[in-house]
Design an enzyme around this catalytic site. Structure first.
Site, PDB file in Angstrom:
ATOM      1  N   THR A 147       5.390  -7.125  -4.511  1.00 54.57           N
ATOM      2  CA  THR A 147       5.475  -7.376  -5.129  1.00 54.57           C
ATOM      3  C   THR A 147       6.648  -7.919  -6.138  1.00 54.57           C
ATOM      4  OG1 THR A 147       4.645  -9.569  -6.895  1.00 54.57           O
ATOM      5  CG2 THR A 147       3.691  -7.625  -7.190  1.00 54.57           C
TER       6      THR A 147
ATOM      7  N   ASP B 255     -15.177   3.714 -11.111  1.00 54.79           N
ATOM      8  CA  ASP B 255     -14.376   2.152 -11.265  1.00 54.79           C
ATOM      9  C   ASP B 255     -15.331   1.337 -12.168  1.00 54.79           C
ATOM     10  OD1 ASP B 255     -13.723   0.301  -8.446  1.00 54.79           O
ATOM     11  OD2 ASP B 255     -14.390  -0.849 -10.562  1.00 54.79           O
TER      12      ASP B 255
ATOM     13  N   LEU C 245     -16.009  -1.773 -12.009  1.00 55.88           N
ATOM     14  CA  LEU C 245     -17.227  -3.117 -11.122  1.00 55.88           C
ATOM     15  C   LEU C 245     -16.741  -4.076 -11.668  1.00 55.88           C
ATOM     16  CD1 LEU C 245     -20.349  -0.891 -10.886  1.00 55.88           C
ATOM     17  CD2 LEU C 245     -18.608  -1.522  -9.235  1.00 55.88           C
ATOM     18  N   SER C 246     -15.833  -4.266 -12.561  1.00 52.41           N
ATOM     19  CA  SER C 246     -15.121  -5.164 -12.820  1.00 52.41           C
ATOM     20  C   SER C 246     -14.799  -6.699 -11.918  1.00 52.41           C
ATOM     21  CB  SER C 246     -14.281  -5.921 -13.754  1.00 52.41           C
ATOM     22  OG  SER C 246     -12.767  -4.721 -13.015  1.00 52.41           O
TER      23      SER C 246
ATOM     24  N   ASN D 251      -6.241 -15.306  -1.300  1.00 49.01           N
ATOM     25  CA  ASN D 251      -5.593 -15.102   0.156  1.00 49.01           C
ATOM     26  C   ASN D 251      -6.066 -15.122   1.650  1.00 49.01           C
ATOM     27  OD1 ASN D 251      -5.249 -11.914  -2.495  1.00 49.01           O
ATOM     28  ND2 ASN D 251      -3.744 -12.324  -1.455  1.00 49.01           N
TER      29      ASN D 251
ATOM     30  N   SER E 223       3.332  -2.828  -5.471  1.00 44.64           N
ATOM     31  CA  SER E 223       3.082  -4.038  -4.477  1.00 44.64           C
ATOM     32  C   SER E 223       4.331  -4.103  -4.050  1.00 44.64           C
ATOM     33  CB  SER E 223       2.641  -4.822  -5.134  1.00 44.64           C
ATOM     34  OG  SER E 223       2.923  -6.205  -4.348  1.00 44.64           O
TER      35      SER E 223
ATOM     36  N   LYS F  22       2.931  -3.632 -12.223  1.00 38.81           N
ATOM     37  CA  LYS F  22       3.403  -2.724 -10.970  1.00 38.81           C
ATOM     38  C   LYS F  22       4.710  -2.317 -11.210  1.00 38.81           C
ATOM     39  CE  LYS F  22       0.219  -3.495  -8.813  1.00 38.81           C
ATOM     40  NZ  LYS F  22      -1.623  -2.516  -8.641  1.00 38.81           N
TER      41      LYS F  22
ATOM     42  N   TYR G 107     -11.704  -2.954  -2.672  1.00 40.37           N
ATOM     43  CA  TYR G 107     -11.084  -3.178  -1.111  1.00 40.37           C
ATOM     44  C   TYR G 107     -10.455  -1.613  -0.717  1.00 40.37           C
ATOM     45  CZ  TYR G 107      -8.601  -5.203   2.423  1.00 40.37           C
ATOM     46  OH  TYR G 107      -7.904  -5.527   3.819  1.00 40.37           O
TER      47      TYR G 107
ATOM     48  N   ARG H 123       4.689 -12.287   6.535  1.00 44.71           N
ATOM     49  CA  ARG H 123       4.639 -11.953   5.508  1.00 44.71           C
ATOM     50  C   ARG H 123       4.154 -10.259   7.013  1.00 44.71           C
ATOM     51  NH1 ARG H 123       5.746 -15.027   3.203  1.00 44.71           N
ATOM     52  NH2 ARG H 123       4.607 -14.988   0.654  1.00 44.71           N
TER      53      ARG H 123
ATOM     54  N   TYR I 167       0.934 -10.152 -12.994  1.00 45.10           N
ATOM     55  CA  TYR I 167       0.462  -9.401 -12.362  1.00 45.10           C
ATOM     56  C   TYR I 167       1.747  -8.920 -11.714  1.00 45.10           C
ATOM     57  CZ  TYR I 167      -0.958  -7.155  -7.986  1.00 45.10           C
ATOM     58  OH  TYR I 167      -0.787  -6.057  -7.524  1.00 45.10           O
TER      59      TYR I 167
HETATM   60  P1  NAD Z   1     -10.089  -4.325  -5.464  1.00 47.81           P
HETATM   61  O1  NAD Z   1     -10.082  -5.263  -7.156  1.00 47.81           O
HETATM   62  O2  NAD Z   1     -10.670  -4.413  -4.994  1.00 47.81           O
HETATM   63  O3  NAD Z   1      -9.956  -2.862  -6.431  1.00 47.81           O
HETATM   64  C1  NAD Z   1      -9.486  -2.895  -7.382  1.00 47.81           C
HETATM   65  C2  NAD Z   1     -10.510  -1.623  -8.744  1.00 47.81           C
HETATM   66  O4  NAD Z   1      -9.954  -1.158  -9.803  1.00 47.81           O
HETATM   67  C3  NAD Z   1     -12.083  -2.944  -8.961  1.00 47.81           C
HETATM   68  O5  NAD Z   1     -13.117  -2.267  -7.687  1.00 47.81           O
HETATM   69  C4  NAD Z   1     -11.839  -3.150 -10.139  1.00 47.81           C
HETATM   70  O6  NAD Z   1     -12.995  -2.946 -10.439  1.00 47.81           O
HETATM   71  C5  NAD Z   1     -11.010  -1.933 -10.339  1.00 47.81           C
HETATM   72  N1  NAD Z   1     -10.726  -1.887 -11.763  1.00 47.81           N
HETATM   73  C6  NAD Z   1     -10.235  -2.853 -12.518  1.00 47.81           C
HETATM   74  N2  NAD Z   1      -9.934  -2.447 -13.838  1.00 47.81           N
HETATM   75  C7  NAD Z   1     -10.258  -1.098 -14.058  1.00 47.81           C
HETATM   76  C8  NAD Z   1     -10.153   0.099 -15.602  1.00 47.81           C
HETATM   77  N3  NAD Z   1      -9.446  -0.417 -16.215  1.00 47.81           N
HETATM   78  N4  NAD Z   1     -11.739   0.354 -15.537  1.00 47.81           N
HETATM   79  C9  NAD Z   1     -11.465   1.371 -14.200  1.00 47.81           C
HETATM   80  N5  NAD Z   1     -11.796   0.609 -12.813  1.00 47.81           N
HETATM   81  C10 NAD Z   1     -11.160  -0.515 -13.048  1.00 47.81           C
HETATM   82  O7  NAD Z   1      -8.321  -4.344  -5.311  1.00 47.81           O
HETATM   83  P2  NAD Z   1      -7.352  -4.179  -4.031  1.00 47.81           P
HETATM   84  O8  NAD Z   1      -7.081  -4.585  -3.381  1.00 47.81           O
HETATM   85  O9  NAD Z   1      -8.347  -2.574  -3.879  1.00 47.81           O
HETATM   86  O10 NAD Z   1      -6.381  -3.691  -5.102  1.00 47.81           O
HETATM   87  C11 NAD Z   1      -5.779  -1.451  -4.837  1.00 47.81           C
HETATM   88  C12 NAD Z   1      -5.077  -1.860  -5.303  1.00 47.81           C
HETATM   89  O11 NAD Z   1      -3.732  -1.641  -4.728  1.00 47.81           O
HETATM   90  C13 NAD Z   1      -4.425  -2.663  -6.828  1.00 47.81           C
HETATM   91  O12 NAD Z   1      -4.034  -1.605  -7.652  1.00 47.81           O
HETATM   92  C14 NAD Z   1      -3.266  -3.585  -6.403  1.00 47.81           C
HETATM   93  O13 NAD Z   1      -3.096  -4.194  -7.636  1.00 47.81           O
HETATM   94  C15 NAD Z   1      -3.074  -2.656  -5.382  1.00 47.81           C
HETATM   95  N6  NAD Z   1      -2.237  -3.647  -4.274  1.00 47.81           N
HETATM   96  C16 NAD Z   1      -3.351  -4.242  -4.022  1.00 47.81           C
HETATM   97  C17 NAD Z   1      -2.635  -5.468  -3.231  1.00 47.81           C
HETATM   98  C18 NAD Z   1      -3.712  -5.931  -2.247  1.00 47.81           C
HETATM   99  O14 NAD Z   1      -3.222  -7.355  -1.708  1.00 47.81           O
HETATM  100  N7  NAD Z   1      -5.268  -5.750  -1.881  1.00 47.81           N
HETATM  101  C19 NAD Z   1      -1.204  -5.073  -2.640  1.00 47.81           C
HETATM  102  C20 NAD Z   1      -0.817  -4.174  -3.518  1.00 47.81           C
HETATM  103  C21 NAD Z   1      -0.774  -3.615  -3.965  1.00 47.81           C
HETATM  104  N1  UFG Z   2      -1.814 -18.829   2.187  1.00 53.75           N
HETATM  105  C1  UFG Z   2      -1.691 -20.513   2.668  1.00 53.75           C
HETATM  106  N2  UFG Z   2      -3.249 -20.381   2.572  1.00 53.75           N
HETATM  107  C2  UFG Z   2      -4.543 -19.701   1.547  1.00 53.75           C
HETATM  108  C3  UFG Z   2      -3.683 -18.425   1.597  1.00 53.75           C
HETATM  109  C4  UFG Z   2      -2.091 -18.049   1.838  1.00 53.75           C
HETATM  110  O1  UFG Z   2      -0.906 -20.517   2.996  1.00 53.75           O
HETATM  111  O2  UFG Z   2      -5.297 -19.813   1.348  1.00 53.75           O
HETATM  112  C5  UFG Z   2       0.373 -18.424   2.518  1.00 53.75           C
HETATM  113  C6  UFG Z   2       0.698 -17.785   1.389  1.00 53.75           C
HETATM  114  O3  UFG Z   2       1.634 -18.720   1.346  1.00 53.75           O
HETATM  115  C7  UFG Z   2       1.947 -17.318   2.242  1.00 53.75           C
HETATM  116  C8  UFG Z   2       0.592 -16.660   3.078  1.00 53.75           C
HETATM  117  O4  UFG Z   2      -0.335 -16.910   3.325  1.00 53.75           O
HETATM  118  O5  UFG Z   2       2.804 -17.431   2.947  1.00 53.75           O
HETATM  119  C9  UFG Z   2       0.010 -14.657   2.878  1.00 53.75           C
HETATM  120  O6  UFG Z   2      -0.746 -15.364   1.617  1.00 53.75           O
HETATM  121  P1  UFG Z   2      -1.655 -14.118   0.521  1.00 53.75           P
HETATM  122  O7  UFG Z   2      -1.597 -15.141  -0.902  1.00 53.75           O
HETATM  123  O8  UFG Z   2      -2.310 -13.680   1.179  1.00 53.75           O
HETATM  124  O9  UFG Z   2      -0.463 -12.845  -0.314  1.00 53.75           O
HETATM  125  P2  UFG Z   2       0.567 -12.378  -0.764  1.00 53.75           P
HETATM  126  O10 UFG Z   2       2.052 -12.303   0.084  1.00 53.75           O
HETATM  127  O11 UFG Z   2       1.438 -14.001  -1.359  1.00 53.75           O
HETATM  128  O12 UFG Z   2       0.655 -11.827  -1.974  1.00 53.75           O
HETATM  129  C10 UFG Z   2      -0.190 -10.816  -1.743  1.00 53.75           C
HETATM  130  C11 UFG Z   2      -0.983 -10.315  -2.566  1.00 53.75           C
HETATM  131  C12 UFG Z   2       0.309  -9.940  -3.646  1.00 53.75           C
HETATM  132  C13 UFG Z   2       1.415  -8.717  -3.321  1.00 53.75           C
HETATM  133  C14 UFG Z   2       2.206  -9.377  -2.461  1.00 53.75           C
HETATM  134  C15 UFG Z   2       3.364  -8.096  -1.829  1.00 53.75           C
HETATM  135  O13 UFG Z   2      -1.410 -10.949  -3.199  1.00 53.75           O
HETATM  136  O14 UFG Z   2      -0.443  -9.533  -4.745  1.00 53.75           O
HETATM  137  O15 UFG Z   2       0.707  -9.417  -1.242  1.00 53.75           O
HETATM  138  O16 UFG Z   2       2.082  -7.170  -1.337  1.00 53.75           O
HETATM  139  F1  UFG Z   2       1.746  -8.921  -4.736  1.00 53.75           F
END
Ligand code: NAD
Ligand code: UFG
Length: 346
Positions: free
Chosen positions: A126, A31, A33-34, A198, A124, A152, A11, A230, A148
């Site tokens: 988090t 990537d 592609l998991s 999410n 993150s 981080k 993403y 958030r 998770y």
């Molecule tokens: P995503 O899952 O869409 O992208 C991560 C990609 O990494 C995937 O395409 C997966 O196939 C690849 N991958 C995983 N393990 C791998 C490995 N061992 N080798 C090669 N490729 C691998 O997730 P995203 O939302 O794009 O997140 C990207 C980064 O941002 C992640 O590190 C995630 O933890 C971090 N992050 C995301 C969010 C969020 O809400 N999306 C919030 C905070 C941090």
């Molecule tokens: N929520 C709902 N219904 C749902 C999903 C979420 O009410 O079906 C609420 C949650 O309770 C929260 C808010 O929507 O109050 C946001 O929830 P998300 O799951 O979208 O996001 P979080 O803030 O819980 O977590 C996200 C990422 C984590 C990351 C964190 C901080 O999923 O990986 O943000 O960056 F660690």
């Protein structure tokens, strides 16, 4: 200048790839592609009109990583690859520790060997655990409440130790708040596997008719309407922060941490209401119990990124909803392709 983008089919990585290409960088994308589909690579090429090599390599495969670094003269790495589902990390913690931490250590070892020492890392919000107050700045105490989050936190600490051991590293730790939205073309976006964890992907799947009703987890938080608050940030703003961080590393030594958020908190109900008014889609919802491990309020103080990087988020909640919906309605089943055909082999 060639940048290696790990997790580039995912993403955030796919949006970063577009932004890098549009700003004149060459990229190589890696990537396993998991958690992504190869079609995202085709879409990045289509959107930018530019070609680049893609390698379906796993960071756990050190030999393949070395081959890649021997082949290209990378100037820096943007490291998005990792597993990210909080609930799943509780069920299979060892997979998360192995994939995220060992993967990052492998990457850094190979980077060091090939003298590539500029790294932008996806951390993150988090890592702030359950913050005592908001807005959260980078100096707040760190803690994690699930495997998770601990990956981080541990990776941040590993990278700090790495810098202490060798001050020629230049590292940006970017702490994302809640990335949502999609590229305005609607060609790339978030493509979750199965039932979304999410909020935003769940809302958009209700809107498209894939899910019946949204469960709102708790309406008794100490917030303006009782639902969780958030800091939602448009993914395109977020990846622009990465380019600013990259430019910063070109000119500055050290390891620095930056919050990437807007600085404004919106509640779950605010997001539902905005989505409904922007898209004219009805989002049926019900209040249910709080989700275990959730915190009430989380939003950033993003001033450091503004002052030091010259970056701040520009897109508002309406644009986040509009672009999410544009992606979802144009791609009701995501990328809808299989990963069987691989584009390039080493
Ligand atoms: P995503 O899952 O869409 O992208 C991560 C990609 O990494 C995937 O395409 C997966 O196939 C690849 N991958 C995983 N393990 C791998 C490995 N061992 N080798 C090669 N490729 C691998 O997730 P995203 O939302 O794009 O997140 C990207 C980064 O941002 C992640 O590190 C995630 O933890 C971090 N992050 C995301 C969010 C969020 O809400 N999306 C919030 C905070 C941090
Ligand atoms: N929520 C709902 N219904 C749902 C999903 C979420 O009410 O079906 C609420 C949650 O309770 C929260 C808010 O929507 O109050 C946001 O929830 P998300 O799951 O979208 O996001 P979080 O803030 O819980 O977590 C996200 C990422 C984590 C990351 C964190 C901080 O999923 O990986 O943000 O960056 F660690």
């Amino acid at each position: 200048m060639t940048i290696l983008v790990t997790g580039g089919a995912g993403y955030i990585g796919s949006h970063a790839a577009v932004e890098l290409l549009n700003n004149g960088y060459d990229i190589v994308l890696l990537d396993n592609l998991s958690n992504s589909q190869i079609e995202s690579i085709n879409r990045i090429k289509e959107l930018t009109g530019k070609d680049f090599p893609f390698y379906p390599i796993d960071l756990l495969n050190r030999g393949e990583l070395e081959t890649l670094f021997a082949k290209y003269d990378f100037k820096a790495v943007m490291h998005f690859a990792g597993l990210k589902a909080v609930g799943e990390s509780v069920e299979i913690p060892l997979n998360y520790y192995h994939n995220n931490i060992t993967g990052t250590i492998n990457l850094c070892e190979v980077m060091a060997k090939y003298e590539v020492k500029k790294l932008v890392f996806s951390s993150s919000a988090t890592v702030y655990g359950n913050p005592e107050r908001v807005p959260i700045d980078e100096s707040f105490p760190l803690s994690a409440t699930n495997p998770y989050g601990r990956t981080k936190l541990m990776i941040e600490e590993i990278l700090r130790d790495l810098y202490v051991s060798d001050s020629t590293w230049r590292i940006a730790l970017l702490r994302y708040f809640n990335p949502i939205g999609a590229h305005e073309s609607g060609r790339i976006g978030e493509n979750p596997n199965g039932i979304p964890n999410n909020l935003m992907p769940y809302i958009s799947q209700v809107a498209i008719g894939k899910r019946e009703m949204l469960s709102v987890f708790g309406n008794d938080y100490e917030t303006h309407d009782g639902t969780g608050v958030r800091d939602f940030i448009h993914v395109v703003d977020l990846v622009r922060g990465h380019l600013k961080a990259l430019q910063y590393l070109e000119n500055n030594e050290g390891i620095e941490t930056f919050n990437l958020g807007t600085g404004t908190g919106y509640s779950v109900l605010d997001l539902i209401n905005t989505f409904q008014s922007v898209t004219s889609q009805k989002i049926p919802y019900q209040f249910v119990e709080r989700r275990a491990g959730d915190i009430g309020i989380c939003f950033a103080n993003p001033e450091k990124a503004d002052k030091v990087l010259g970056w701040k988020a520009e897109k508002n909640l309406e644009e986040m909803c509009r672009d999410t919906w544009n992606w979802q309605r144009n791609n009701p089943n995501g990328y809808e392709t299989s990963n069987d055909i691989l584009l390039h082999e080493i």
